[in-house]
Design a protein around this motif. Structure first.
Motif, PDB file in Angstrom:
ATOM      1  N   ASP A   6     -15.258 -22.033 -44.310  1.00 52.31           N
ATOM      2  CA  ASP A   6     -14.411 -22.830 -45.192  1.00 52.31           C
ATOM      3  C   ASP A   6     -14.230 -22.259 -46.598  1.00 52.31           C
ATOM      4  O   ASP A   6     -14.057 -23.001 -47.559  1.00 52.31           O
ATOM      5  N   ILE A   7     -14.261 -20.949 -46.750  1.00 52.94           N
ATOM      6  CA  ILE A   7     -13.881 -20.316 -48.017  1.00 52.94           C
ATOM      7  C   ILE A   7     -12.910 -19.182 -47.719  1.00 52.94           C
ATOM      8  O   ILE A   7     -13.027 -18.492 -46.709  1.00 52.94           O
ATOM      9  N   SER A   8     -11.955 -18.988 -48.611  1.00 51.12           N
ATOM     10  CA  SER A   8     -10.876 -18.034 -48.382  1.00 51.12           C
ATOM     11  C   SER A   8     -11.386 -16.605 -48.252  1.00 51.12           C
ATOM     12  O   SER A   8     -12.101 -16.109 -49.125  1.00 51.12           O
ATOM     13  N   LEU A   9     -10.990 -15.944 -47.164  1.00 47.52           N
ATOM     14  CA  LEU A   9     -11.340 -14.524 -47.007  1.00 47.52           C
ATOM     15  C   LEU A   9     -10.697 -13.703 -48.114  1.00 47.52           C
ATOM     16  O   LEU A   9     -11.308 -12.778 -48.655  1.00 47.52           O
ATOM     17  N   ASP A  10      -9.475 -14.035 -48.470  1.00 48.68           N
ATOM     18  CA  ASP A  10      -8.773 -13.281 -49.503  1.00 48.68           C
ATOM     19  C   ASP A  10      -9.528 -13.305 -50.827  1.00 48.68           C
ATOM     20  O   ASP A  10      -9.580 -12.295 -51.529  1.00 48.68           O
ATOM     21  N   ASP A  30     -12.367 -20.213 -41.040  1.00 46.89           N
ATOM     22  CA  ASP A  30     -11.722 -20.802 -42.223  1.00 46.89           C
ATOM     23  C   ASP A  30     -10.279 -21.191 -41.908  1.00 46.89           C
ATOM     24  O   ASP A  30      -9.709 -20.765 -40.900  1.00 46.89           O
ATOM     25  N   HIS A  31      -9.679 -21.980 -42.834  1.00 49.51           N
ATOM     26  CA  HIS A  31      -8.275 -22.385 -42.676  1.00 49.51           C
ATOM     27  C   HIS A  31      -7.461 -22.152 -43.947  1.00 49.51           C
ATOM     28  O   HIS A  31      -6.335 -22.610 -44.042  1.00 49.51           O
ATOM     29  N   HIS A  32      -8.021 -21.440 -44.920  1.00 53.51           N
ATOM     30  CA  HIS A  32      -7.287 -21.103 -46.133  1.00 53.51           C
ATOM     31  C   HIS A  32      -6.572 -19.750 -45.975  1.00 53.51           C
ATOM     32  O   HIS A  32      -6.865 -18.992 -45.047  1.00 53.51           O
ATOM     33  N   TYR A  33      -5.685 -19.464 -46.912  1.00 53.54           N
ATOM     34  CA  TYR A  33      -4.979 -18.179 -46.881  1.00 53.54           C
ATOM     35  C   TYR A  33      -5.994 -17.031 -46.848  1.00 53.54           C
ATOM     36  O   TYR A  33      -6.918 -16.970 -47.669  1.00 53.54           O
ATOM     37  N   ALA A  34      -5.804 -16.117 -45.909  1.00 55.79           N
ATOM     38  CA  ALA A  34      -6.777 -15.043 -45.708  1.00 55.79           C
ATOM     39  C   ALA A  34      -6.266 -13.672 -46.118  1.00 55.79           C
ATOM     40  O   ALA A  34      -7.055 -12.788 -46.443  1.00 55.79           O
ATOM     41  N   GLY A  35      -4.946 -13.457 -46.098  1.00 58.60           N
ATOM     42  CA  GLY A  35      -4.444 -12.104 -46.304  1.00 58.60           C
ATOM     43  C   GLY A  35      -4.816 -11.230 -45.114  1.00 58.60           C
ATOM     44  O   GLY A  35      -5.046 -11.712 -43.998  1.00 58.60           O
ATOM     45  N   GLU A  36      -4.890  -9.924 -45.339  1.00 58.74           N
ATOM     46  CA  GLU A  36      -5.223  -8.990 -44.263  1.00 58.74           C
ATOM     47  C   GLU A  36      -6.693  -9.125 -43.886  1.00 58.74           C
ATOM     48  O   GLU A  36      -7.580  -9.083 -44.738  1.00 58.74           O
ATOM     49  N   ILE A  37      -6.952  -9.282 -42.595  1.00 61.00           N
ATOM     50  CA  ILE A  37      -8.325  -9.427 -42.104  1.00 61.00           C
ATOM     51  C   ILE A  37      -8.902  -8.045 -41.822  1.00 61.00           C
ATOM     52  O   ILE A  37      -8.281  -7.246 -41.110  1.00 61.00           O
TER      53      ILE A  37
END
Length: 253
Positions: A6-10, A30-37
């Protein structure tokens, strides 16, 4: 092994890369904006940014519903009432159990907002350890009644303070509220935005909480059109979130 929830990868890309480079195996949900994984054999990601999904529901799917009542609590906490009710139906929860999940989810989410741990009614680690002992929310409500009631009373007291404020600016499409620099206002900065969205589902809302040199910002897209809250907030240096709900940690005055 590291589990990230639950914290943004981005927003956490550098520490994630450091963990992977050090040889850790990471499960990232997570479900927040991640950008490129990142492409790494040591990273397993379960990321879904759809507006009606939250981390609790993603984990619920992975666990095949083994802890479904707690997933319902989490979905209600993220103001995803329709998704929470759908999960509750699958789990066979009765009306009383659903009401408890709704209340507890709201109170736990409320206890997660603040700019310092001292703003909160309970340290999150303390609260998590207490919750972990219970197979379902009803057990927690029964055995830890004092904790539940303190959360409930604090939520209602702080929301009553917020409810006395008039919007700084409003139109048919959106409204903006400004809260003072105080612990109570930091605690309700997110849940007050949820309440405003529920009361006026066709309108977008922003809640700005005063802080040194600027504002803590909480944005809610209209519930009737859950889009682009994250797109808006990511234009600012400390902004991020998801399509339906996003924020800015510090917006200069």
């Amino acid at each position: 092994r590291v589990t990230v929830l639950d914290i943004s990868l981005d927003k956490n890309r550098r520490p994630l890369a450091a963990l992977l480079d050090a040889g850790a195996r990471v499960f990232y949900c997570d479900h927040h904006y991640a950008g490129e994984i990142p492409d790494s054999p040591r990273l397993e990601s379960l990321i879904n940014t759809a507006p009606n999904v939250c981390t609790s529901l993603l984990v619920n799917g992975r666990l095949a519903g083994a802890e479904a009542p707690w997933a319902v609590v989490g979905a209600f906490g993220d103001n995803l009432d329709d998704s929470a009710l759908a999960a509750a139906r699958v789990a066979g929860l009765d009306e009383g159990a659903v009401d408890l999940c709704r209340r507890l989810g709201t109170y736990l989410n409320y206890n997660g907002y603040g700019t310092a741990l001292g703003d909160l009614l309970f340290h999150p680690a303390e609260l998590f350890t207490l919750l972990l002992a219970y197979a379902d929310p009803a057990g927690f409500r029964h055995d830890a009644a004092t904790t539940f009631e303190r959360l409930e009373q604090g939520y209602h007291d702080d929301m009553a303070r917020a409810g006395s404020l008039r919007p700084e600016w409003e139109s048919e499409a959106a409204a903006l509220f400004v809260l003072p620099d105080a612990s109570w206002s930091r605690r309700v900065s997110g849940v007050y935005g949820n309440a405003l969205a529920n009361a006026s589902p066709a309108r977008a809302h922003a809640v700005l909480t005063q802080q040194a040199g600027g504002f803590l910002v909480s944005v809610r897209a209209p519930l009737a059109d859950k889009r682009d809250a994250d797109t808006l907030c990511r234009q600012f240096h400390t902004g991020g979130g998801r399509a339906a709900a996003a924020g800015i940690n510090h917006l200069p005055e």
